[in-house]
Design a protein around this motif. Structure first.
Motif, mmCIF file in Angstrom:
data_model
loop_
_atom_site.group_PDB
_atom_site.id
_atom_site.type_symbol
_atom_site.label_atom_id
_atom_site.label_comp_id
_atom_site.label_asym_id
_atom_site.label_seq_id
_atom_site.Cartn_x
_atom_site.Cartn_y
_atom_site.Cartn_z
ATOM 1 N N ASN A 165 0.783 -1.006 -0.125
ATOM 2 C CA ASN A 165 0.177 0.069 0.095
ATOM 3 C C ASN A 165 0.883 1.321 0.048
ATOM 4 O O ASN A 165 1.611 1.408 0.892
ATOM 5 C CB ASN A 165 -0.990 -0.030 1.377
ATOM 6 N N LEU A 166 0.922 2.168 -1.112
ATOM 7 C CA LEU A 166 1.829 3.229 -1.080
ATOM 8 C C LEU A 166 1.491 4.113 0.012
ATOM 9 O O LEU A 166 2.436 5.152 0.490
ATOM 10 C CB LEU A 166 1.386 3.943 -2.517
ATOM 11 N N ASP A 167 0.398 4.246 0.558
ATOM 12 C CA ASP A 167 0.121 5.057 1.895
ATOM 13 C C ASP A 167 1.077 4.816 2.738
ATOM 14 O O ASP A 167 1.442 5.764 3.704
ATOM 15 C CB ASP A 167 -1.445 4.903 2.132
ATOM 16 N N ASN A 168 1.721 3.735 2.991
ATOM 17 C CA ASN A 168 2.759 3.084 4.099
ATOM 18 C C ASN A 168 4.102 3.656 3.549
ATOM 19 O O ASN A 168 4.995 3.270 4.458
ATOM 20 C CB ASN A 168 2.562 1.785 4.115
ATOM 21 N N PHE A 169 4.325 4.335 2.546
ATOM 22 C CA PHE A 169 5.716 4.741 2.075
ATOM 23 C C PHE A 169 5.944 6.185 1.864
ATOM 24 O O PHE A 169 6.511 6.621 0.861
ATOM 25 C CB PHE A 169 5.956 3.812 0.902
ATOM 26 N N THR A 170 5.336 7.153 2.829
ATOM 27 C CA THR A 170 5.485 8.436 2.541
ATOM 28 C C THR A 170 6.812 8.984 2.644
ATOM 29 O O THR A 170 7.248 9.964 1.907
ATOM 30 C CB THR A 170 4.547 9.271 3.800
ATOM 31 N N GLY A 171 7.656 8.186 3.667
ATOM 32 C CA GLY A 171 8.867 8.590 3.902
ATOM 33 C C GLY A 171 9.612 8.270 2.471
ATOM 34 O O GLY A 171 10.752 8.939 2.037
ATOM 35 N N VAL A 172 9.276 7.082 2.013
ATOM 36 C CA VAL A 172 10.334 6.754 0.574
ATOM 37 C C VAL A 172 9.960 7.680 -0.424
ATOM 38 O O VAL A 172 10.909 8.171 -1.202
ATOM 39 C CB VAL A 172 9.742 5.312 0.369
ATOM 40 N N LYS A 173 8.791 8.003 -0.533
ATOM 41 C CA LYS A 173 8.169 9.018 -1.438
ATOM 42 C C LYS A 173 8.945 10.568 -1.361
ATOM 43 O O LYS A 173 9.893 11.041 -2.392
ATOM 44 C CB LYS A 173 6.895 9.439 -1.630
ATOM 45 N N ASN A 174 9.205 10.944 -0.045
ATOM 46 C CA ASN A 174 9.807 11.989 0.054
ATOM 47 C C ASN A 174 11.165 12.032 -0.240
ATOM 48 O O ASN A 174 11.790 13.079 -0.803
ATOM 49 C CB ASN A 174 9.593 12.526 1.568
ATOM 50 N N ILE A 175 12.093 11.056 -0.088
ATOM 51 C CA ILE A 175 13.550 10.767 -0.347
ATOM 52 C C ILE A 175 13.344 10.825 -2.130
ATOM 53 O O ILE A 175 14.314 11.509 -2.598
ATOM 54 C CB ILE A 175 13.903 9.535 0.222
ATOM 55 N N LEU A 176 12.623 10.228 -2.472
ATOM 56 C CA LEU A 176 12.750 9.927 -4.059
ATOM 57 C C LEU A 176 12.305 11.313 -4.721
ATOM 58 O O LEU A 176 13.085 11.744 -5.759
ATOM 59 C CB LEU A 176 11.801 8.711 -4.631
ATOM 60 N N VAL A 177 11.553 12.119 -4.134
ATOM 61 C CA VAL A 177 11.141 13.385 -4.794
ATOM 62 C C VAL A 177 12.487 14.191 -4.535
ATOM 63 O O VAL A 177 12.818 15.033 -5.459
ATOM 64 C CB VAL A 177 9.987 13.919 -4.048
ATOM 65 N N GLU A 178 13.128 14.062 -3.269
ATOM 66 C CA GLU A 178 14.276 15.029 -3.182
ATOM 67 C C GLU A 178 15.467 14.515 -3.996
ATOM 68 O O GLU A 178 16.381 15.339 -4.499
ATOM 69 C CB GLU A 178 14.679 14.945 -1.664
ATOM 70 N N MET A 179 15.508 13.201 -4.396
ATOM 71 C CA MET A 179 16.602 12.735 -5.249
ATOM 72 C C MET A 179 16.030 13.327 -6.728
ATOM 73 O O MET A 179 17.094 13.371 -7.519
ATOM 74 C CB MET A 179 16.278 11.093 -5.167
ATOM 75 N N GLY A 180 14.854 13.244 -7.129
ATOM 76 C CA GLY A 180 14.623 14.081 -8.364
ATOM 77 C C GLY A 180 15.032 15.425 -8.535
ATOM 78 O O GLY A 180 15.503 15.716 -9.680
ATOM 79 N N THR A 181 14.985 16.032 -7.390
ATOM 80 C CA THR A 181 15.358 17.621 -7.593
ATOM 81 C C THR A 181 16.999 17.755 -7.522
ATOM 82 O O THR A 181 17.445 18.288 -8.466
ATOM 83 C CB THR A 181 14.986 18.409 -6.169
ATOM 84 N N HIS A 182 17.574 16.546 -6.779
ATOM 85 C CA HIS A 182 19.048 16.505 -7.045
ATOM 86 C C HIS A 182 19.322 16.100 -8.624
ATOM 87 O O HIS A 182 20.241 16.765 -9.197
ATOM 88 C CB HIS A 182 19.548 15.491 -6.185
ATOM 89 N N TYR A 183 18.595 15.517 -9.324
ATOM 90 C CA TYR A 183 18.679 14.970 -10.644
ATOM 91 C C TYR A 183 18.554 16.241 -11.539
ATOM 92 O O TYR A 183 19.268 16.294 -12.512
ATOM 93 C CB TYR A 183 17.895 13.770 -11.234
ATOM 94 N N GLN A 184 17.475 17.037 -11.191
ATOM 95 C CA GLN A 184 17.302 18.073 -11.992
ATOM 96 C C GLN A 184 18.133 19.047 -12.259
ATOM 97 O O GLN A 184 18.738 19.875 -13.081
ATOM 98 C CB GLN A 184 15.895 18.863 -11.718
ATOM 99 N N ILE A 185 18.755 19.502 -10.809
ATOM 100 C CA ILE A 185 19.848 20.108 -10.719
ATOM 101 C C ILE A 185 21.153 19.763 -11.733
ATOM 102 O O ILE A 185 21.798 20.790 -12.241
ATOM 103 C CB ILE A 185 20.303 20.538 -9.437
ATOM 104 N N GLN A 186 21.661 18.606 -11.536
ATOM 105 C CA GLN A 186 22.542 17.970 -12.345
ATOM 106 C C GLN A 186 22.108 18.186 -13.833
ATOM 107 O O GLN A 186 23.118 18.830 -14.600
ATOM 108 C CB GLN A 186 22.446 16.408 -12.198
ATOM 109 N N ASP A 187 20.763 18.042 -14.244
ATOM 110 C CA ASP A 187 20.524 18.390 -15.582
ATOM 111 C C ASP A 187 20.684 19.662 -16.099
ATOM 112 O O ASP A 187 21.169 19.939 -17.145
ATOM 113 C CB ASP A 187 18.953 17.951 -15.735
ATOM 114 N N ASP A 188 20.437 20.580 -15.245
ATOM 115 C CA ASP A 188 20.580 22.254 -15.408
ATOM 116 C C ASP A 188 22.191 22.475 -15.658
ATOM 117 O O ASP A 188 22.431 23.285 -16.345
ATOM 118 C CB ASP A 188 19.926 23.114 -14.318
#
Length: 355
Positions: A223-246
């Motif tokens: 159940n994805l509702d049980n993995f809010t912390g995982v989502k937050n880490i992955l979203v922050e990782m995505g920001t890291h990736y976008q900054i690399q892209d820029d």
């Protein structure tokens, strides 16, 4: 049928997984070309065949392959059975199809020149703005693939809802990006780190990082509702990736990264220009104001020279290291070792990437 080309040399996936992934792409495309929901002509089928190959293939396929890798880790196995492998690969290709749709439209809106080392689809002779409809067809393919292979699964509705939610977040991020850098309202004072992070989070993080792991979790019956912390880490990782892209947009080698960077010409709210605005003196800000958002190569060169004068390459290296350390700390705070391994596998793929 076109041969699937994957940039596998820079990825640690095993040959069997890649071979299976290729086979399933061909199967899924053949099913779509044989779909009797619409009576296509031979000419239109040839167009779709070529269009799908041109836009879905040619990338690194990291998003799609990450579904398989993550699912294996969650199940604690090195080899999935035939059905598990097929479903994981199919969801992986759904993500690649979704990305293709997003990139076709993104390139039109940004008036981009190249994508993955070749002309953007809308710049191919005889395509032009037909590409808008082609992008919509690619998105419809995702729904039809999910319906064909997942209808009846207990998580089918969750999958449909989740893909719709991710598409909404991503297109909203694109909207924020476009409206912030609107051609008729150029104003660098609107650019700051808060708006930048909003754009990066919604435009990149959810579909590139959270979506593959969420697909693996759903396949594993979670159940994805049980993995809010995982989502937050992955979203922050995505920001890291976008900054690399820029950073790579301005400082990367176009022949190596597969596209010509146009963030400066497009007046993008990029990490580099936000950093420049934060540390530039008044004279340097005037240089930005006079040259940023212009297609003249001399203006682009002046902006890049200013980035170098402000030592933004070193600023980026410092950010990259600090961000990596924070992400590792967050990952290691997760009590589930399998989840830790999934998150680390994502982070290690992007850390210090150069393309």
């Amino acid at each position: 049928m076109a041969t699937v080309e994957l940039e596998a040399a820079n990825r640690s996936g095993d040959a069997d997984t890649l071979a299976t992934f290729k086979e399933i792409y061909n199967k899924l495309k053949e099913e779509l070309l044989s779909d009797h929901a619409v009576e296509f002509t031979d000419e239109s089928l040839q167009w779709i065949d070529h269009m799908v190959d041109y836009n879905v293939l040619g990338g690194k396929c990291n998003r799609g392959l990450s579904v398989i890798d993550s699912y294996k880790i969650l199940k604690g196995v090195d080899v999935l059975n035939h059905e598990e492998m097929f479903l994981a690969c199919t969801l992986g290709w759904c993500i690649e199809w979704l990305q293709a749709y997003l990139l076709v439209h993104d390139d039109i809106m940004d008036n981009s020149l190249t994508r993955r080392g070749k002309p953007c689809w809308f710049r191919v002779p005889q395509v032009g703005l037909i590409a808008i409809n082609d992008g919509m067809i690619l998105r419809c393919h995702v729904s039809r693939i999910l319906q064909r292979h997942f209808k009846g699964k207990p998580y089918y509705v969750d999958l449909i809802d989740f893909f719709n939610e991710i598409e909404f977040k991503t297109t909203s991020g694109q909207f924020l990006d476009l409206i912030t850098s609107h051609e008729g309202d150029k104003d660098l004072t609107k650019y700051n780190m808060k708006i930048y992070r909003l754009i990066a989070r919604y435009k990149t993080s959810y579909y590139s990082f959270y979506l593959p792991v969420a697909c693996a979790l759903l396949l594993a019956g979670e159940n994805l509702d049980n993995f809010t912390g995982v989502k937050n880490i992955l979203v922050e990782m995505g920001t890291h990736y976008q900054i690399q892209d820029d950073y790579l947009d301005a400082f990367g080698d176009p022949e190596f990264i597969g596209k010509i960077g146009t963030d400066i010409e497009d007046y993008k709210c990029s990490w580099l220009v936000v950093q420049a605005l934060e540390c530039a003196n008044e004279a340097q800000k005037r240089i930005l104001s006079e040259n940023y958002g212009k297609s003249d190569p001399a203006c682009v060169a002046r902006v890049k020279d200013l980035y170098k004068d402000l030592n933004l390459e070193e600023v980026f290296r410092g950010y990259e290291m600090n961000s990596y350390n924070k992400l590792i700390t967050g990952i290691e705070a997760e009590t589930n070792k399998d989840i830790q391994n999934v998150l680390k596998s994502f982070l290690f793929k992007i850390y210090k990437r150069n393309k």
